[in-house]
Write an enzyme that holds these catalytic residues in place. Structure first.
Site, PDB file in Angstrom:
ATOM      1  N   LYS A  79       2.760 -31.956  45.014  1.00 18.79           N
ATOM      2  CA  LYS A  79       1.086 -32.504  45.144  1.00 18.79           C
ATOM      3  C   LYS A  79       1.325 -33.587  47.247  1.00 18.79           C
ATOM      4  O   LYS A  79       0.879 -34.893  45.875  1.00 18.79           O
ATOM      5  CB  LYS A  79       0.052 -31.970  44.861  1.00 18.79           C
ATOM      6  CG  LYS A  79      -1.487 -31.725  45.135  1.00 18.79           C
ATOM      7  CD  LYS A  79      -2.354 -31.199  44.258  1.00 18.79           C
ATOM      8  CE  LYS A  79      -4.108 -30.585  45.491  1.00 18.79           C
ATOM      9  NZ  LYS A  79      -4.931 -30.689  44.153  1.00 18.79           N
ATOM     10  N   SER A 154      -7.833 -26.910  44.626  1.00 16.54           N
ATOM     11  CA  SER A 154      -7.103 -27.674  46.453  1.00 16.54           C
ATOM     12  C   SER A 154      -5.367 -27.664  46.254  1.00 16.54           C
ATOM     13  O   SER A 154      -5.479 -26.919  47.476  1.00 16.54           O
ATOM     14  CB  SER A 154      -8.149 -28.680  46.208  1.00 16.54           C
ATOM     15  OG  SER A 154      -7.822 -29.633  45.236  1.00 16.54           O
ATOM     16  N   SER A 178      -8.241 -26.890  40.139  1.00 19.16           N
ATOM     17  CA  SER A 178      -7.446 -26.889  40.940  1.00 19.16           C
ATOM     18  C   SER A 178      -5.851 -26.336  40.887  1.00 19.16           C
ATOM     19  O   SER A 178      -4.672 -26.759  41.763  1.00 19.16           O
ATOM     20  CB  SER A 178      -7.163 -28.153  42.517  1.00 19.16           C
ATOM     21  OG  SER A 178      -8.664 -28.447  42.999  1.00 19.16           O
TER      22      SER A 178
HETATM   23  N1  GLN Z   1     -13.035 -26.726  43.638  1.00 17.28           N
HETATM   24  C1  GLN Z   1     -13.282 -27.378  43.345  1.00 17.28           C
HETATM   25  C2  GLN Z   1     -13.403 -28.524  44.126  1.00 17.28           C
HETATM   26  O1  GLN Z   1     -13.720 -28.060  45.517  1.00 17.28           O
HETATM   27  C3  GLN Z   1     -12.004 -28.108  42.564  1.00 17.28           C
HETATM   28  C4  GLN Z   1     -11.262 -29.162  43.083  1.00 17.28           C
HETATM   29  C5  GLN Z   1     -10.340 -29.463  42.232  1.00 17.28           C
HETATM   30  O2  GLN Z   1     -10.208 -29.044  41.210  1.00 17.28           O
HETATM   31  N2  GLN Z   1      -9.114 -30.934  42.657  1.00 17.28           N
HETATM   32  O3  GLN Z   1     -14.483 -29.211  43.932  1.00 17.28           O
END
Ligand code: GLN
Length: 504
Positions: A79, A154, A178
């Site tokens: 990532k 994400s 994410s």
């Molecule tokens: N969807 C969550 C957010 O927008 C999770 C993000 C993440 O885990 N990096 O913050």
């Protein structure tokens, strides 16, 4: 499509160890797959030109009789939140376009030392803010099951790369879901370890008290193999735990026998079912829970009364921490700079941040700065931290009664690209099942539980365990995985249309 891309990491590792396959062949097969499908999927932001050379180096060492770690020669997608010295690290943001780090993230370094071959960097929502990868400054990733749908976020790039057989393994980061939510919508396995179990050093920080790095894979065993490589204490990370972790691959292998289910107490959270959940997602979840019960588990309904405030608390704590973490992108130290002729330093900073950050990042910086401002600190940030404590207590109470908690990993299957992009609150609501674990620091895993009866898309079941009990998650989910694959007659991903080389 080459058969080598169809192998699990464990199978590939065995073929490499026996000399049946070389790392160059395995790596070339995955690069070929990336060339064939990534124009559609867009899981990668950067493909590593040097991957074949790295693979050749591993083959030479093996050829010379060196004893190599189990995953040596197996390809890995990374990532883009993790910094790397040999590839750009952008965190999905324009502000870091082309940025080259002077050091490797600890997990990347550990993966290299274990002989994993970096295939490239995967797409993500900008600075890991989002649940769909649509907030990437470089365009969205598409779900290999249906290219009109989101791959989650994400870490949609890592999950899609693994689901589309572009990589057997990937690294992700999970601040509010994410790793787990992308796993849920792509039919893959994703693990958020106990907070502090895996080093965050070299992970471009989103919210430091919530961020955790973890593995993405197609099987529970593969996730465990990668977790074994990346986990453990790191002196570079002040929150890294000094703990003697067991082997998670061993836990997965042990779990697959199903013994663990006998007498296992599985808690189903009343507040994480019903309203807000797609009926077919809940149906798949209930079927998996029934399967566990049929094989000896005791299912207990539990209540976690403060979980309903988790999303609200998270979306104050996260922006607060993010607004502070992102202050370093000031046009001086990293990445992009927009010159303002005759302007002051502040003018340059402001023009750079205006041009370099996307709308979701700006929204959260504004929200976080506001929540931390002197007049409102207690009302917002202070209250959110209190809720965080109450959620930790909910977990403590629950784990007095049960060994693991099971929930649907997310409320719906993959939604369509664009469907929630203009509605931040609808986007945030995706995380309601995953966020509590980050607020409490406990480990969580999402494993495929089936295809939804209405739209035919993948559904994941989430297991949560007390802090330090990551191995329990591997045991339980490997047991369920074995039962389900038995029932389906084949792994879930063998049913995705794109996987047979039919990307549209
Ligand atoms: N969807 C969550 C957010 O927008 C999770 C993000 C993440 O885990 N990096 O913050």
């Amino acid at each position: 499509m080459s058969d080598l891309t169809k192998l699990t990491a464990a199978e590939l590792a065995a073929s490499l160890a026996s000399g049946e396959v070389s790392s160059v062949e395995a790596t070339e097969a995955h690069l070929e797959r990336i060339r064939a499908v990534d124009g559609d999927v867009h899981a990668f932001l950067h493909v590593n030109d040097a991957a074949i050379d790295v693979a050749r180096g591993i083959d030479e060492r093996r050829g010379a009789g060196e004893q190599l770690p189990e995953l040596a020669g197996v390809p890995l997608a990374i990532k883009d939140v993790l910094v790397t010295t040999d590839m750009p690290s952008t965190s999905g943001s324009k502000i870091l376009e082309g940025y080259m780090s002077p050091y490797d993230a600890t997990v990347v370094q550990k993966a290299r030392e274990a002989g994993l071959v970096a295939l490239g960097k995967t797409n993500m929502d900008e600075f890991a803010m989002g649940s769909s990868t649509e907030h990437s400054a470089y365009g969205p990733t598409r779900n290999p099951w249906d290219l009109d749908r989101i791959p989650g976020g994400s870490g949609g790039g890592s999950a899609a790369a693994v689901a589309a057989f572009e990589a057997p393994l990937a690294l992700g980061s999970d601040t509010g879901g994410s790793i787990r939510q992308p796993a849920h919508v792509t039919g893959t396995v994703g693990v958020k370890p106990t907070y502090g179990a895996v080093s965050r050093y070299g992970s471009i920080a989103l919210a430091s008290s919530l961020d955790q790095i973890g593995p993405v894979a197609r099987t529970v065993l593969d996730a465990g193999l990668l977790h074994d490589v990346i986990g453990g204490h790191d002196p570079h990370d002040a929150t890294s735990l000094a703990h003697d972790w067991p082997s998670f691959a061993a836990a997965a292998r042990e779990g697959a026998t199903g013994e663990v289910l006998k007498g296992l107490r599985v808690g189903v959270v009343r507040e994480l079912t019903g309203t807000g959940f797609q009926a077919s997602v809940e149906e798949s979840f209930r079927a998996s829970v029934a399967l566990l019960e049929a094989h000896g588990a005791e299912v207990v309904e539990i209540s976690a009364p403060h979980f309903e405030y988790a999303t609200a608390a998270y979306y104050l704590i996260l922006p607060a921490e993010a607004s502070s973490n992102l202050a370093k992108f000031d046009s001086v130290r990293f990445g992009m700079r927009v010159e303002v002729p005759g302007g002051t330093v502040e003018d340059v900073m402001s023009a750079t941040r205006d041009a370099g950050f996307g709308p979701e990042v700006k929204r959260r910086i504004i929200l976080g700065t506001y929540a931390l401002s002197a007049g409102y600190y207690d009302a917002y940030y202070g209250s959110a931290q209190k809720v965080r404590t109450l959620i930790q207590r909910d977990f403590a109470d629950a784990f007095d009664k049960v060994d693991v908690i099971a929930t649907p990993s997310a409320p719906t299957t993959a939604f369509r690209l664009g469907e929630k992009l203009d509605d931040p609150l609808a986007m945030y609501a995706n995380d309601l099942a995953t966020i509590p674990a980050n607020l409490a620091g406990v480990p969580g895993i999402s494993v495929p539980s089936g295809l939804a009866s209405d739209d035919g898309l993948p559904v994941g079941i989430q297991f949560l365990a007390p802090a330090y009990e990551d191995a329990r998650l591997y045991r339980v989910s490997a047991a369920l995985e074995a039962l389900l694959v038995d029932e389906w007659g084949a792994p879930l991903l063998d049913r995705a249309p794109v996987l047979n080389g039919e990307a549209r």
